[in-house]
Design an enzyme around this catalytic site. Sequence first.
Site, PDB file in Angstrom:
ATOM      1  N   THR A 271      27.876  36.215  29.930  1.00 23.00           N
ATOM      2  CA  THR A 271      28.063  37.652  29.890  1.00 23.00           C
ATOM      3  C   THR A 271      26.923  38.426  30.534  1.00 23.00           C
ATOM      4  O   THR A 271      26.883  39.511  30.400  1.00 23.00           O
ATOM      5  CB  THR A 271      28.385  38.027  28.533  1.00 23.00           C
ATOM      6  N   ALA A 272      26.044  37.842  31.153  1.00 18.82           N
ATOM      7  CA  ALA A 272      24.678  38.665  31.549  1.00 18.82           C
ATOM      8  C   ALA A 272      24.835  38.794  33.075  1.00 18.82           C
ATOM      9  O   ALA A 272      25.416  40.016  33.443  1.00 18.82           O
ATOM     10  CB  ALA A 272      23.340  37.582  31.671  1.00 18.82           C
ATOM     11  N   ARG A 273      24.458  38.085  34.077  1.00 20.39           N
ATOM     12  CA  ARG A 273      24.605  38.236  35.516  1.00 20.39           C
ATOM     13  C   ARG A 273      24.732  37.026  36.088  1.00 20.39           C
ATOM     14  O   ARG A 273      24.317  36.007  35.619  1.00 20.39           O
ATOM     15  CB  ARG A 273      23.241  38.811  35.924  1.00 20.39           C
ATOM     16  N   GLU A 301      30.774  38.954  43.087  1.00 20.87           N
ATOM     17  CA  GLU A 301      31.918  39.471  42.269  1.00 20.87           C
ATOM     18  C   GLU A 301      32.692  40.371  43.299  1.00 20.87           C
ATOM     19  O   GLU A 301      32.077  41.245  43.958  1.00 20.87           O
ATOM     20  CB  GLU A 301      31.492  40.301  41.061  1.00 20.87           C
ATOM     21  N   HIS A 320      34.264  40.702  34.626  1.00 21.76           N
ATOM     22  CA  HIS A 320      33.290  41.497  34.289  1.00 21.76           C
ATOM     23  C   HIS A 320      33.570  42.553  33.419  1.00 21.76           C
ATOM     24  O   HIS A 320      33.443  43.699  33.845  1.00 21.76           O
ATOM     25  CB  HIS A 320      32.488  41.861  35.635  1.00 21.76           C
ATOM     26  N   ALA A 322      32.758  42.467  29.932  1.00 19.77           N
ATOM     27  CA  ALA A 322      32.339  42.321  28.618  1.00 19.77           C
ATOM     28  C   ALA A 322      31.699  43.609  27.959  1.00 19.77           C
ATOM     29  O   ALA A 322      31.612  43.703  26.706  1.00 19.77           O
ATOM     30  CB  ALA A 322      30.946  41.256  28.724  1.00 19.77           C
TER      31      ALA A 322
END
Length: 362
Positions: A271-273, A301, A320, A322
Amino acid sequence: MSSTYPPIPRAAGDRPRILFAPAREHTDKVFAPEVMARLEARFDVDRNDRDTDLTEAELRERIAGCDGLVTGWGANDPRVLRPRGAMALTPAVLEAADRLRIIAHAAGSVRQMLGGVWQDYIAPRAICVFTATVEIGYNVAETAVGMMIMSAKRLMEYALHVRHSGGWRSPAIPVDEQHLFGAAVGVVGASDVGRRVMRLLRPFDVRLLLFDPYLDASAAAALNAEQVALDELFARADIVSLHAPSIPETRHMVGAAQLRRLRDGALLVNTARGSLIDQEALVREAGSGRIRVALDVTTPEPLPADSPLRAMPNVIITPHLAGQGRYGHLRIGAATLQALEDFFAGRPVTGAVDHARWERLA
């Protein structure tokens, strides 16, 4: 973290002047009516009431004489910029910002927004930069733990099976596996989100493994985690959750070597990058079917329509989102207002960027 700035001398009744740049959509999402009312009562606010961001020319004109600037997602996220590349904090804008002392970013990362002006304007002028990453972390951490539960229990696989097969339980979908309770969970990065995830996991009686090169063993122990090397974390964990920043040093930090170390049935959550994972290596390892993957972020993305990851039954992908959620959003607005109040009162500013850590910011 908190940073303290000296109060700015003012004449009695002279309120600090704030340029409030976010478009109405962002304002309505993160600033509750009572928070916005308090902001306008305590400061002289020049507010953007449009549905579009301010252009660079408008920023240059309106920022002159302002003591503070409030920015939002439209200022630094190319996915949500309206079609004109507005809200760019360029050298020309900073040249016009003759009284600017604080930038309060009612969103997350400030690196893209300020990268072109940090060295020549922000740092030399010692401008305070606040970011609401801690508040965004509530929503992201909730999503990360939710993905752990959903994926470990194979809830999505069963939900799709029930919907599309006309059947009930399936012998092809295991049920007697290691779920979140009692699992070994590896956390990569003791960021604000990573730490919140570790706190949320406490009731699940997990064994926490932590990799963060900026922490020592004693600091990890204070977080109730065991500090281990990255390769060891991948080899020992039932679940791995990524929370490192996207900087050159972390690009593809999770590659083929780490993915191969995951045990059969292990779960990788990101859930970061997306840049943290070598995409080609992930496609190969996930394609074997031996690990499970839950991604809220990808590279690129949006993920191309023909990406093999989209069709893999052992891979869950969300677009994306989150950081989305009413609770965390409203905390962003409240924290932004608090930062402004604290700054102009000479109190410590929680959420202020440590200028010495600029190069390590995501």
